[in-house]
Scaffold this motif. Structure first.
Motif, short mmCIF file in Angstrom:
data_model
loop_
_atom_site.label_atom_id
_atom_site.label_comp_id
_atom_site.label_asym_id
_atom_site.label_seq_id
_atom_site.Cartn_x
_atom_site.Cartn_y
_atom_site.Cartn_z
N ARG A 182 0.89 -1.29 0.17
CA ARG A 182 -0.08 -0.10 -0.05
C ARG A 182 1.08 1.27 -0.05
O ARG A 182 0.40 2.23 -0.79
N GLN A 183 1.99 1.10 0.84
CA GLN A 183 2.70 2.32 0.78
C GLN A 183 3.37 2.67 -0.65
O GLN A 183 3.49 3.72 -0.97
N ILE A 184 3.88 1.72 -1.19
CA ILE A 184 4.40 1.84 -2.55
C ILE A 184 3.50 2.19 -3.65
O ILE A 184 3.78 3.37 -4.31
N ARG A 185 2.12 1.59 -3.46
CA ARG A 185 0.96 1.83 -4.46
C ARG A 185 0.67 3.30 -4.27
O ARG A 185 0.49 4.03 -5.34
N ASP A 186 0.68 3.71 -3.19
CA ASP A 186 0.16 5.25 -2.91
C ASP A 186 1.18 6.22 -3.34
O ASP A 186 0.70 7.19 -3.85
N ALA A 187 2.23 6.00 -3.06
CA ALA A 187 3.43 6.73 -3.58
C ALA A 187 3.28 6.72 -5.06
O ALA A 187 3.69 8.05 -5.78
N TRP A 188 3.38 5.73 -5.85
CA TRP A 188 3.40 5.66 -7.40
C TRP A 188 2.25 6.29 -7.89
O TRP A 188 2.49 6.70 -9.00
N SER A 189 1.17 5.95 -7.21
CA SER A 189 -0.11 6.50 -7.90
C SER A 189 -0.05 8.04 -7.89
O SER A 189 -1.05 8.58 -8.70
N GLU A 190 0.73 8.80 -7.27
CA GLU A 190 0.57 10.15 -7.12
C GLU A 190 1.48 10.69 -8.27
O GLU A 190 2.76 10.45 -8.43
N PRO A 191 0.82 11.60 -9.33
CA PRO A 191 1.38 12.02 -10.56
C PRO A 191 2.88 12.68 -10.15
O PRO A 191 3.84 12.63 -10.90
N GLY A 192 2.71 13.49 -9.02
CA GLY A 192 3.90 14.26 -8.74
C GLY A 192 5.02 13.41 -8.34
O GLY A 192 6.41 13.75 -8.67
N THR A 193 5.10 11.92 -7.96
CA THR A 193 5.99 11.15 -7.84
C THR A 193 6.63 10.73 -9.02
O THR A 193 7.87 10.70 -9.30
N ARG A 194 5.79 10.39 -9.90
CA ARG A 194 5.98 9.93 -11.33
C ARG A 194 6.68 11.00 -11.86
O ARG A 194 7.78 10.73 -12.80
N LEU A 195 6.43 12.21 -11.91
CA LEU A 195 7.00 13.27 -12.74
C LEU A 195 8.56 13.56 -12.09
O LEU A 195 9.11 13.79 -12.79
#
Length: 434
Positions: free
Chosen positions: A230-243
């Motif tokens: 869940r920690q990784i999924r929530d961080a990755w789902s944030e567009p700001g993280t991927r950008l």
């Protein structure tokens, strides 16, 4: 089709930076002391990381290997670093930065000591993997220390200052380490770096991770822990993280690949410079990086809106300079143009930290380490792709002979592939955040 006027007037929610939770960190002398201790570890990590950059030719002779095998040292080290970023982020979120830094110093020292004593390719390769694992634990931990001690508005500047301190380690490598390697030899030089970890380990044991007592939202809170998935999924789902990851990927790798391995061989074998002159130019790369770290840190601290213009300008300037250098007749540009190239590549490291600022700004504190790890692995994935591509192309184009200027010229054209992919992803993701 009809449109409800009320719904048409209703604003569409757009993702934005997460608000600061809990009391604002105080800053002050204690904060700078904690940050300085963390930076000491990062400086040592950069010395370890870049040590092969001035020893590439010596390593090829010591282990009897070619360009592809030589690039494997840096590729494996960088791959391990990249693969460790998410696990390290999770460790920092759960156990705090001090313990992670202590483990990092221990692993770096053991890896470098084994590298100093190694005489064959296999064991030396394994030692660089251990070193990369320890190196991976430093930067995110230092940023987490800064986030706990300083107000959020200071974080972009602190990230750049941390990178600037790391460039001090790069300077030690290009000036001190290169000379020591020439005078004292392989085992003494790398063994001394390994033993330096003893003092740093003792220093980190004194580190205070944050102001006491810690308020809500600062540091790991047992009741708020999520599962790893869940920690990784929530961080990755944030567009700001991927950008942030793609900004780091695209801006970091040109200078990283040049400084980690291929810079010295390119300048000596392709451009005909002496090792002393090549070392001087690599020092210019470090000095430029330090200057731009201060400039970008101040600009982004004053206005977050400058993050994307800075990143895109750096990408355009870097691609343009490399295009001119590689297109120069016979692949031998004048010294002045090489100086310009190295000054421009000095912007790469500071610009890559903008990616970490995106991850920090768009994620809550309880997953800051995880999000930073995701963003931070971008540049190291890009560096791995570039290091490997250049090494393979050099061997293919040289056919077992000495690497010619033409071989280097075409091999370095490989950089434009990850540059194009990364820039396209940045332009795509920038539309999804405010």
């Amino acid at each position: 089709m009809t449109v409800d006027p009320a719904s048409a007037a209703r604003p569409v929610p757009v993702p934005g930076p997460r608000p600061q939770l809990g009391p604002v960190p105080p800053g002050g002398r204690a904060a700078w002391t904690a940050w300085a201790i963390g930076c000491t570890v990062y400086v040592l990590a950069v010395v370890h990381r870049t040590s092969l950059g001035v020893a590439g030719l010596d390593a090829a002779e010591r282990f009897g290997i070619g360009a592809s095998a030589l690039s494997t040292f840096s590729i494996l080290q960088v791959l391990v670093y990249a693969a460790m970023q998410i696990p390290v982020g999770l460790l920092v979120d759960r156990f705090g930065p001090r313990r992670v830094l202590l483990l990092g110093v221990l692993l770096m020292s053991l890896g470098q000591l084994a590298f100093a004593l190694g005489t064959s390719f296999g064991p030396a390769l394994a030692s660089r993997a251990v070193l990369g694992c320890g190196d991976a634990m430093t930067f995110i931990s230092v940023l987490r220390v800064a986030a706990r001690w300083f107000p959020p508005a200071r974080n972009p500047l602190l990230a750049q200052l941390t990178g600037l301190a790391g460039m001090g380690g790069n300077l030690v490598t290009t000036v001190v380490l290169a000379e020591a390697l020439h005078r004292e030899g392989w085992t003494f030089t790398f063994g001394t770096i390994a033993l330096a970890g003893t003092g740093v380990f003792a220093l980190v044991a004194l580190l205070r991770e944050g102001p006491a007592p810690e308020g809500p939202g600062r540091g790991p809170q047992p009741g708020r822990r999520l599962s790893v998935r869940r920690q990784i999924r929530d961080a990755w789902s944030e567009p700001g993280t991927r950008l942030g990851m793609w900004v780091h990927f695209t801006t970091a790798f040109p200078a990283a690949a040049f400084g980690l391995l291929w810079g010295l061989p390119y300048l000596v074998e392709a451009q005909g410079l002496s090792r002393g002159a090549a070392g001087g130019l690599l020092t210019l790369l470090v000095a430029s990086n330090m200057v731009f770290a201060l400039v970008f840190g101040r600009l982004v601290s004053r206005s977050a809106a400058l993050r994307m213009p800075i990143a895109l300008t750096v990408l355009g300037a870097t691609a343009g300079c490399w295009a001119v250098v590689l297109a120069w007749p016979a692949g031998r540009p004048p010294l002045g143009l090489l100086v310009v190239l190295l000054v421009v590549m000095g912007t790469n490291g500071p610009a890559s930290l903008i990616g970490l600022d995106y991850a920090r700004a768009y994620n809550p504190s309880e997953r800051l380490g995880t999000a930073s790890g995701i963003a931070n692995m971008g540049g190291f994935i890009g560096s791995t792709i570039t290091l490997l591509g250049i090494g393979i192309l050099l061997d293919l184009l040289s056919g077992g002979a000495a690497h010619s200027a033409a071989a280097y010229r075409w091999a370095f054209c490989w950089q434009f592939v990850p540059l194009a992919v990364g820039t396209a992803m940045i332009l795509r993701l920038r539309r999804r955040i405010s």
